[in-house]
Design a protein around this motif. Sequence first.
Motif, PDB file in Angstrom:
ATOM      1  N   LYS A 145      42.366  41.751  39.529  1.00 14.93           N
ATOM      2  CA  LYS A 145      41.263  40.922  39.059  1.00 14.93           C
ATOM      3  C   LYS A 145      40.154  41.804  38.465  1.00 14.93           C
ATOM      4  O   LYS A 145      39.794  42.813  39.076  1.00 14.93           O
ATOM      5  CB  LYS A 145      40.721  40.135  40.254  1.00 14.93           C
ATOM      6  CG  LYS A 145      39.949  38.905  39.919  1.00 14.93           C
ATOM      7  CD  LYS A 145      39.392  38.239  41.151  1.00 14.93           C
ATOM      8  CE  LYS A 145      40.371  37.318  41.831  1.00 14.93           C
ATOM      9  NZ  LYS A 145      39.699  36.341  42.708  1.00 14.93           N
ATOM     10  N   GLY A 146      39.663  41.436  37.293  1.00 16.65           N
ATOM     11  CA  GLY A 146      38.560  42.181  36.673  1.00 16.65           C
ATOM     12  C   GLY A 146      38.996  43.304  35.754  1.00 16.65           C
ATOM     13  O   GLY A 146      38.184  43.839  35.016  1.00 16.65           O
TER      14      GLY A 146
ATOM     15  N   GLY B  95      40.585  35.211  37.247  1.00 11.08           N
ATOM     16  CA  GLY B  95      40.841  34.652  38.580  1.00 11.08           C
ATOM     17  C   GLY B  95      39.648  33.999  39.234  1.00 11.08           C
ATOM     18  O   GLY B  95      39.385  34.200  40.412  1.00 11.08           O
ATOM     19  N   GLN B  96      38.899  33.187  38.457  1.00 11.11           N
ATOM     20  CA  GLN B  96      37.736  32.479  39.021  1.00 11.11           C
ATOM     21  C   GLN B  96      38.063  31.003  39.145  1.00 11.11           C
ATOM     22  O   GLN B  96      38.519  30.378  38.189  1.00 11.11           O
ATOM     23  CB  GLN B  96      36.538  32.667  38.074  1.00 11.11           C
ATOM     24  CG  GLN B  96      35.288  31.941  38.517  1.00 11.11           C
ATOM     25  CD  GLN B  96      34.243  31.895  37.398  1.00 11.11           C
ATOM     26  OE1 GLN B  96      34.320  32.656  36.429  1.00 11.11           O
ATOM     27  NE2 GLN B  96      33.276  31.010  37.519  1.00 11.11           N
TER      28      GLN B  96
ATOM     29  N   PHE C 289      48.986  38.697  35.135  1.00 14.08           N
ATOM     30  CA  PHE C 289      48.071  38.607  36.268  1.00 14.08           C
ATOM     31  C   PHE C 289      48.591  37.513  37.192  1.00 14.08           C
ATOM     32  O   PHE C 289      48.825  36.386  36.763  1.00 14.08           O
ATOM     33  CB  PHE C 289      46.651  38.286  35.784  1.00 14.08           C
ATOM     34  CG  PHE C 289      45.679  37.948  36.892  1.00 14.08           C
ATOM     35  CD1 PHE C 289      45.458  38.838  37.945  1.00 14.08           C
ATOM     36  CD2 PHE C 289      44.970  36.755  36.881  1.00 14.08           C
ATOM     37  CE1 PHE C 289      44.567  38.515  38.972  1.00 14.08           C
ATOM     38  CE2 PHE C 289      44.071  36.430  37.896  1.00 14.08           C
ATOM     39  CZ  PHE C 289      43.874  37.322  38.940  1.00 14.08           C
ATOM     40  N   ASP C 290      48.823  37.866  38.473  1.00 17.34           N
ATOM     41  CA  ASP C 290      49.290  36.893  39.462  1.00 17.34           C
ATOM     42  C   ASP C 290      48.109  36.456  40.313  1.00 17.34           C
ATOM     43  O   ASP C 290      47.408  37.289  40.884  1.00 17.34           O
ATOM     44  CB  ASP C 290      50.367  37.521  40.356  1.00 17.34           C
ATOM     45  CG  ASP C 290      51.664  37.723  39.587  1.00 17.34           C
ATOM     46  OD1 ASP C 290      52.484  36.811  39.616  1.00 17.34           O
ATOM     47  OD2 ASP C 290      51.818  38.786  38.941  1.00 17.34           O
TER      48      ASP C 290
ATOM     49  N   LEU D  89      40.049  29.742  36.042  1.00 10.73           N
ATOM     50  CA  LEU D  89      39.907  30.551  34.851  1.00 10.73           C
ATOM     51  C   LEU D  89      40.749  31.802  35.129  1.00 10.73           C
ATOM     52  O   LEU D  89      40.348  32.655  35.919  1.00 10.73           O
ATOM     53  CB  LEU D  89      38.422  30.900  34.695  1.00 10.73           C
ATOM     54  CG  LEU D  89      37.902  31.236  33.315  1.00 10.73           C
ATOM     55  CD1 LEU D  89      36.389  31.244  33.348  1.00 10.73           C
ATOM     56  CD2 LEU D  89      38.417  32.577  32.890  1.00 10.73           C
ATOM     57  N   LEU D  90      41.939  31.851  34.554  1.00  8.89           N
ATOM     58  CA  LEU D  90      42.875  32.919  34.917  1.00  8.89           C
ATOM     59  C   LEU D  90      42.620  34.211  34.143  1.00  8.89           C
ATOM     60  O   LEU D  90      42.773  35.302  34.672  1.00  8.89           O
ATOM     61  CB  LEU D  90      44.314  32.455  34.683  1.00  8.89           C
ATOM     62  CG  LEU D  90      44.835  31.460  35.722  1.00  8.89           C
ATOM     63  CD1 LEU D  90      46.138  30.861  35.272  1.00  8.89           C
ATOM     64  CD2 LEU D  90      45.004  32.126  37.075  1.00  8.89           C
ATOM     65  N   GLY D  91      42.277  34.071  32.869  1.00 13.59           N
ATOM     66  CA  GLY D  91      42.073  35.274  32.072  1.00 13.59           C
ATOM     67  C   GLY D  91      41.329  34.955  30.801  1.00 13.59           C
ATOM     68  O   GLY D  91      40.993  33.801  30.533  1.00 13.59           O
TER      69      GLY D  91
END
Length: 417
Positions: free
Chosen positions: A9-10, A158-159, A129-130, A141-143
């Motif tokens: 994440k990030g 990942g929010q 991204f998992d 919000l995955l990416g």
Amino acid sequence: MGASMTMLKGTNVPVSAQAVRIELGWRSGPGVPDVDASALLLASGKVRSDADFVFYNQPAHASGAVRHEGKKPAGDGVSDTLAVDLARVEPSIERIVLAASADGGSFGQVPGLYIRVLDAGSGAELARFDSQDASVETAFLLGELYRRQGAWKFRAVGQGYSSGLAGLATDFGISVDEPQPQAQPPQPVQAPPPPPAPPAAAPAPVRLSKVTLTKEAPTVSLAKQGGTSGAMRVNLNWQVRKQFKGWGAKLGRAVAQHADLDLDLCALYELTDGRKGVVQALGNAFGAVNQPPYIQLDGDDRTGAVDTGENLTINLDHKDKLRRVIIFVTIYEGARSFADLHATVTLQPQHGAAIDFSLDECTVPSTVCALALITNNGGDLVVQREARYLVPDRGVSPQRTMDRAYGWGMNWTPGRK
């Protein structure tokens, strides 16, 4: 390129491809909510207008840069895909936010949720991204794809949002039309003002609702859903259930190879002037959209993907000429029954909410299934979920079986594909 590691994440990675496919995937199963992919094109952190939101009810951005391509089975799961042509993204767009929303549950009930960025040309995986830590969120919000010094990058975000797609969309400046209980015009959710845009007539708010028909609530009025004009796309999408036994083993192999299984979407129609007929691939009776019967079967799926299903279009601008339409599916070859097949039917009016439903499990040796009956009710079309498997008598065609079941009264001659 080898298998890429899943991102933390990030973190971010450069995206070298000019065009990418964004795949959201998850494992399907009993009690797993349906998941939908969407994209928001942002300038200074907000959309410029509701047109910068690409999702199931608004599947293509005007620039041609982002398209919602829809769902398909992927192994033991499902994926929903967005196509992004980075070369066509307008200069004022700095970020494209890639989101998922859960329909009928939270992301805590969705196993194996991931987002992948694929090179649209080679199919190579550029990023993955998992999502691991979801609980009560109904939107994620995955990416995001974003510009840095003239080049594009992808960041894993990942929010989560517990307020669903409406909350996420409103956050970025979309005015959302939530259905109102009273008969009054819907009030758009107040959102921070977007950056000034050229003056234009205020567009209607975005409608996020979709209607799922069930045995208990099998009918819906198109007028109530806003589906009164334009084209309505009918899509049949299927995947094979896991446990193969009996016919299913044959069917499983057929679908796995995409070689033999041939399902045909068809429609029996009756017009208000009394004319009756069938729209089907057999005998090249593909119909027509701008003249009677105002129903047209798409040729082979234009994306070239075998498993995006079968589609036909109904022209709602001529809905008053349609008396009744039964949409059905036949197995042309590759299987002896619909057993072990899991299918979803989606009716997507150009203006208005999507209507979808699943077929029940097939327990009879059926080669023809009635999907939906559309009836003209005083100028409004009413859609009824049928999900009815029929077993043709020996020597009787699936089409004639359907005619008999619904009392259509046509004369049939053998046809060829």
